[in-house]
Design an enzyme around this catalytic site. Structure first.
Site, mmCIF file in Angstrom:
data_model
loop_
_atom_site.group_PDB
_atom_site.id
_atom_site.type_symbol
_atom_site.label_atom_id
_atom_site.label_comp_id
_atom_site.label_asym_id
_atom_site.label_seq_id
_atom_site.Cartn_x
_atom_site.Cartn_y
_atom_site.Cartn_z
ATOM 1 N N HIS A 37 -11.945 -5.600 8.319
ATOM 2 C CA HIS A 37 -12.654 -5.474 7.045
ATOM 3 C C HIS A 37 -13.870 -4.586 7.230
ATOM 4 O O HIS A 37 -14.843 -4.700 6.493
ATOM 5 C CB HIS A 37 -13.090 -6.854 6.518
ATOM 6 C CG HIS A 37 -11.946 -7.769 6.223
ATOM 7 N ND1 HIS A 37 -11.303 -8.496 7.179
ATOM 8 C CD2 HIS A 37 -11.313 -8.056 5.056
ATOM 9 C CE1 HIS A 37 -10.319 -9.196 6.635
ATOM 10 N NE2 HIS A 37 -10.300 -8.948 5.351
ATOM 11 N N GLU A 85 0.829 -1.209 0.000
ATOM 12 C CA GLU A 85 0.000 0.000 0.000
ATOM 13 C C GLU A 85 0.863 1.258 0.000
ATOM 14 O O GLU A 85 0.525 2.248 -0.647
ATOM 15 C CB GLU A 85 -0.936 0.016 1.224
ATOM 16 C CG GLU A 85 -2.109 -0.946 1.125
ATOM 17 C CD GLU A 85 -1.698 -2.380 1.394
ATOM 18 O OE1 GLU A 85 -0.599 -2.590 1.929
ATOM 19 O OE2 GLU A 85 -2.478 -3.288 1.068
#
Lengths: 448, 414
Positions: B206, B136
């Site tokens: 999540h 990322e």
């Protein structure tokens, strides 16, 4: 004059001896041990359990490429790069100006005229040699010790001084950043930021942009500089991975100068420097004597050619030595002996080595040395005098360029709030009263 | 033999149809990864017809089809899309119209784990739509580099929960890029998309809503859409905005929000909240998934189900509550909110992120400053609790209709 002065071995700043473990290279299976390959792979199967910890064949350290020795003489078998007298002089003059500029600005900080400065003593060959090997419009993303690249491209002492003094003529950032955080869109030098290594994955993206631009594809590459300390950051791995895998034409130049502030490279990594990592990413890698400007020039020329031709990352590790302190906030004698620094300056001086090479060719003389030194000093001092007299940018500028396009309400309201405060307390509150006078317009533009 | 079989069946045949048409009999699909919120299907905020869709407030078509502005909607078509299809549509338009645009991130080439990039690599090629290695910080840095060269970089972070390795690049680099170079360089061409918010079974990693963490990164914008029409228009605006934008897509809405979406290139402005329901007695502000829970809560306020009726005083059932979708979180539309609260005198802010350090606290502080004398009740925040999102307890963690209803009732009766 000593013809073949070898640089003493103890100055190798990649100290492998203390590992205490033999280096072993990977071993390809020999006859009797080979059994085909892994599926969809060229990795040969071997029945011999063998651990390796080195990327080189003999398990030795990656060799360092050098062209001229300590006396400026080409090594036996070395290929001196094709440079003519004008280019050689330009390289030499750029190398000489760096420590003169650094001396003056370092002292200005000590005298309290500027708040901070970083010198590049000892790394002149690594910086100028690489700068000379690039195209003037290759996109450079640097760390903080590479202003020599900017000067090579014609940045000028005025711009240096205005940025360091934070005057209203600071073209890099209008006084918004600390000294040495230069940048220039015209000279293709991306603005410096303090966080280390953040520029590395950005460079992979810049390289990709060059690839996507049909007018620059195959002509330019992104070039990213970083120290051996910054190479420990995750961003280094990310950048190498992206530029090697996607891929993008990005040239990675690691300045291994032996120190990250007080941390010697022996405490920065266990492997064979930064160069050992390149093959891990499958990319062309070379280690070069960073104090030999001709070696740096040659290596970076070739690295750049490979990088653009193959459109993929290439890694150059320049081995050098940080003669100066990390910055004006550092006293390096707190962690290394003065004698070590003095010895390095004397015995492995990149400027002296190249001067000897030039003098041997009749391309330089002592008179020219004196004239150059005098001229550079004068020009730098003149730029300093000009910048010192200039005011800081208008106070209003503090709120500009946070966003592009329409200014958000919070910026507008906060500027108005400061306006109210300056109007109310600008005369009555002493720190503000004298500080306002240092700004161009003395804050009056805020009060309208 | 045939006769005996015929005798066995009539028993089954007389069962009401509804018993036979349960999900077990119809669907062969696995439970969607992005979750499912069937209650949204009946929301009045979703536009099921072409006419309603084309009349979306604040929608601005990029290509004029007619010189006469009153004929702006003539000839325009819509198509039924869910949110991931609307996102994909926006990306496709961006890639078509802007030669420099590229889309990249983990797994985007095959279509993306939430299908937001389906078919794009096939259509635009692997040089423009491509996978990155799993990093990322690399994705963000790479996007910054691309954007610094004036190109359009549309990055995807697979889950908002994984944006944190990119935090340094976003906060220290992207946000400050323009300011620190006084405009010589900027990364306005950067847009970072990430699925966010709860999904029902996402747990700690999540389900997050990280917008609060970025509020201090002055120089970036943050946008959160509530529906397919909003997602497409806001995403195109974000891509084209001259500032780096983090675009957070509530993942449970990818499949659950479905409406007719104009097929043309259109934008919905950033920095502007949308008033979904007009009212006078109280203002509710929210964004993303909780907008629908607010809608449900307000329905329950006016028509409480029998079990809840004792908790909703009769006098309150005629209360008119104003519901506002913030849409852009940074910079947020303080004017619309302040104007509303100055009228209603009461504010409830609803968001999934935890209470402390959440965006609601920022809104609360600013609104109390602007509307202090007009407030009839303390500003109330309905948020996730100050814990990581706990897997088995999610129903009690996320602000659902009952918590919004409770806050509204308490604020109205303060």
């Amino acid at each position: 004059m000593i013809r073949t002065l070898r640089i003493p071995h103890r100055f190798s700043n990649v100290v492998r001896g203390c590992r205490g473990v033999a280096s072993t290279a990977a071993q390809l299976p020999g006859p009797g041990h080979a059994h085909g390959h892994l599926p969809s792979s060229t990795s040969p199967i071997t029945s011999k359990l063998h651990f390796f910890n080195s990327v080189t064949e003999g398990g030795k350290q990656i060799p360092t490429y050098r062209v001229i020795d300590g006396a400026g003489q080409p090594l036996e078998g070395a290929v001196v790069p094709e440079i003519d007298k004008p280019l050689a002089r330009r390289i030499y003059e750029n190398m000489v100006q760096l420590p003169i500029l650094d001396d003056i600005l370092y002292n200005l900080q000590r005298q309290g005229r500027i708040v901070f400065y970083m010198t590049a003593y000892g790394e002149e060959a690594a910086i100028i040699g690489s700068a000379a090997a690039l195209a003037p419009d290759d996109e450079v993303l640097a760390q903080y010790r590479e202003s020599g690249v900017l000067l090579w491209r014609g940045f000028g002492y005025d711009n240096i001084m205005n940025q360091c003094f934070g005057t209203h003529l600071d073209v890099c950032g209008k006084g918004k950043q600390m000294p040495v955080h230069y940048g220039s869109k015209e000279l293709h030098y991306h603005t410096i930021s303090s966080p280390l290594a953040t520029q590395i994955p950005q460079a992979a993206g810049v390289g990709y942009a060059l690839k996507r631009d049909l007018t620059r594809r195959g002509r330019n590459c992104a070039v990213v500089y970083f120290g051996e300390g910054a190479a420990s950051e995750g961003d280094f791995h990310a950048g190498m991975l992206l530029a090697s895998t996607i891929p993008s034409p990005t040239l990675f130049i690691a300045r291994n100068n032996g120190f990250a502030i007080s941390t010697p490279s022996s405490e920065q990594y266990y492997g064979d420097g930064i160069a050992a990592r390149g093959p891990g990413y499958g990319i062309h890698t070379v280690r070069v004597d960073g104090n030999d400007v001709l070696a740096v020039y040659s290596a970076v020329r070739e690295a750049r050619r490979l990088c653009i031709e193959e459109g993929r990352a290439v890694l150059v590790e320049t081995m050098t030595y940080r003669v100066g302190h990390h910055s004006t906030s550092d006293d390096s004698f707190a962690y290394r002996p003065r004698k070590e620094v003095e010895d390095r300056k004397r015995l492995d001086n990149p400027i002296v080595r190249f001067r000897l090479f030039m003098e041997a060719r009749g391309w330089w003389s002592k008179d020219e040395e004196a004239a150059l030194t005098k001229r550079v000093k004068q020009e730098v001092m003149a730029a300093y005098k000009k910048a010192e007299a200039l005011p800081k940018p208008e106070l209003r500028e503090m709120f500009t360029q946070v966003y592009g396009g329409e200014e958000p309400w919070n910026i507008k309201e906060q500027r108005e709030e400061l306006q109210r405060l300056v109007r109310k307390y600008g005369e009555a509150w002493e720190p503000w009263r004298s500080e306002l006078k240092k700004h161009r317009g003395e804050g009056k533009e805020l009060l309208e | 033999m045939f006769t005996s079989r015929k005798l066995a069946y009539p028993v089954l045949r007389t069962l009401p149809r509804s018993h036979r048409s349960g999900r077990r009999w119809q669907s062969t699909e696995a439970h969607p990864a992005g979750g499912h919120l069937p209650s949204i299907a009946t929301s009045t905020f979703l536009k099921p017809t072409r006419d309603l869709s084309l009349r979306t407030a604040g929608l601005r078509y990029v290509d004029q089809t007619d010189a006469d502005p009153t004929r702006e909607m003539v000839g325009r078509e819509t198509r039924k899309m869910n949110m991931y299809q609307a996102v994909r549509d926006a990306l496709s338009i961006a890639l078509t119209k802007d030669e420099t645009a590229v889309v990249f991130g983990e797994d985007v080439a095959f279509g993306g784990v939430f299908r937001c990039t389906m078919g794009l690599a096939e259509e635009f090629g692997r040089e423009r739509v491509f996978n990155t290695p799993l990093t990322e910080q690399g994705i963000a840095g790479f996007g910054i580099g691309l954007a610094s060269m004036g190109q359009t970089a549309i990055a995807e972070i697979q889950f908002a929960d994984y944006i944190f390795p990119a935090f340094d690049q976003i906060v220290n680099e992207a946000a400050k890029f323009r300011f620190r170079s006084n405009g010589n360089f900027d990364v306005g061409g950067l847009t970072i998309r990430c699925p966010s918010m709860a999904v029902g079974h996402g747990g700690h990693y999540h389900s997050q809503s990280p917008e609060g963490f970025f509020m201090g990164a002055h120089g970036i914008k943050m946008v959160i859409p509530r529906s397919p029409i909003q997602a497409k228009g806001l995403l195109l605006s974000s891509i084209r905005d001259p500032n780096p934008v983090i675009f957070m897509e509530p993942k449970v809405l990818y499949r659950s929000s479905v409406e007719q979406v104009p097929m043309d290139d259109y934008e919905i402005p950033l920095g502007k909240a949308e008033t979904l329901l007009r009212g006078e007695d109280l203002t509710v502000v929210s964004w993303g998934t909780p907008v629908y829970h607010c809608e449900t809560a307000l329905k329950m306020l006016s028509h409480p189900p029998p079990t809840l009726a004792p908790n909703v005083p009769a006098t309150l059932r005629s209360a008119k509550v104003e519901l506002i979708d913030l849409r852009t979180i940074m910079p947020w539309d303080v004017e619309t909110i302040a104007e509303s609260v100055n009228r209603t005198g009461r504010l409830v802010v609803v968001h999934e992120a935890g209470r402390t350090g959440g965006v609601g606290a920022e809104i609360g502080a600013e609104i109390q400053k602007r509307c202090f004398l007009k407030l009839n009740a303390p500003i109330r925040l309905v948020t996730g609790w100050d814990t990581p999102v706990p897997m088995q307890y999610e129903k009690f963690y996320m602000p659902d209709p009952i918590r919004v209803l409770d806050a509204v009732v308490e604020t109205l009766t303060y």
